[in-house]
Design a protein around this motif. Structure first.
Motif, PDB file in Angstrom:
ATOM      1  N   CYS A  86      64.205  34.470  86.409  1.00  0.00           N
ATOM      2  CA  CYS A  86      64.236  34.099  84.990  1.00  0.00           C
ATOM      3  C   CYS A  86      63.668  35.259  84.193  1.00  0.00           C
ATOM      4  O   CYS A  86      62.716  35.902  84.628  1.00  0.00           O
ATOM      5  N   LYS A  88      61.835  35.332  81.684  1.00  0.00           N
ATOM      6  CA  LYS A  88      60.482  35.171  81.171  1.00  0.00           C
ATOM      7  C   LYS A  88      59.437  35.047  82.268  1.00  0.00           C
ATOM      8  O   LYS A  88      58.403  35.669  82.216  1.00  0.00           O
ATOM      9  N   CYS A  89      59.702  34.192  83.269  1.00  0.00           N
ATOM     10  CA  CYS A  89      58.624  33.883  84.204  1.00  0.00           C
ATOM     11  C   CYS A  89      58.951  34.244  85.651  1.00  0.00           C
ATOM     12  O   CYS A  89      58.141  34.020  86.530  1.00  0.00           O
ATOM     13  N   THR A  91      60.844  32.852  87.829  1.00  0.00           N
ATOM     14  CA  THR A  91      61.293  31.784  88.719  1.00  0.00           C
ATOM     15  C   THR A  91      62.748  32.099  89.082  1.00  0.00           C
ATOM     16  O   THR A  91      63.482  32.619  88.263  1.00  0.00           O
ATOM     17  N   CYS A  99      64.982  30.025  83.142  1.00  0.00           N
ATOM     18  CA  CYS A  99      64.865  28.809  83.945  1.00  0.00           C
ATOM     19  C   CYS A  99      64.784  27.611  82.992  1.00  0.00           C
ATOM     20  O   CYS A  99      64.606  27.780  81.795  1.00  0.00           O
ATOM     21  N   CYS A 102      61.548  27.518  80.735  1.00  0.00           N
ATOM     22  CA  CYS A 102      61.512  28.519  79.670  1.00  0.00           C
ATOM     23  C   CYS A 102      62.561  28.216  78.614  1.00  0.00           C
ATOM     24  O   CYS A 102      62.344  28.446  77.433  1.00  0.00           O
TER      25      CYS A 102
HETATM   26 ZN   LIG Z   1      61.228  30.832  83.344  1.00  0.00          ZN
END
Ligand SMILES: [Zn+2]
Ligand SMILES: [Zn+2]
Length: 134
Positions: A86, A88-89, A91, A99, A102
């Motif tokens: 993902c 942003k994070c 995952t 994801c 997010c």
């Molecule tokens: Zn994420």
């Protein structure tokens, strides 16, 4: 018609097209890397490999494998454990850029932002009105 640009991989000049975002030489290398990954991942014992395992098993960069998935070259339907991080994070996800968590967060942020915009607009309108009344 394509546009002339520098290859993001090796810096060489090439004509960019819809199908190709790297130069001829790098495209061929990518193509070979893809074949390698695809051959690897199709083996029954490798079907459940993750990107990291596929990368270690083939010597192909994780980044490149992710690119194959993002561009739809590598179809995920047959490979349950393949995914990419993902934005942003990190995952692992299998479609889109974010994801679920997010994406949800982003939607909330957006609507809060919109509400705030609305409120400011109303305030400005009200100010205008009071101004005219005076
Ligand atoms: Zn994420
Ligand atoms: Zn190149």
């Amino acid at each position: 018609m394509g546009e002339l640009m520098n290859c993001p991989n090796c810096g060489g000049l090439f004509v960019k097209t819809n199908l190709r975002d790297v130069c001829e030489k790098c495209y061929k290398e990518e193509q070979m890397a893809f074949e390698t990954v695809y051959t690897f991942i199709r083996k029954r014992e490798n079907r459940t490999a993750t990107i990291l395992e596929a990368s270690q098993g083939t010597g192909v960069d994780e980044e490149l494998i992710i690119k194959f998935i993002r561009t739809g070259k590598l179809k995920l339907a047959q490979f349950p454990n393949l995914g990419y991080p993902c934005q942003k994070c990190s995952t692992l996800i299998r479609e889109g850029n974010l994801c679920d968590d997010c994406a949800k967060e982003l939607r909330t942020e957006l609507s809060t932002f919109e509400k705030e915009e609305e409120r400011l607009k109303e305030l400005r309108e009200r100010e205008k009105r009071t101004y005219f009344v005076k």
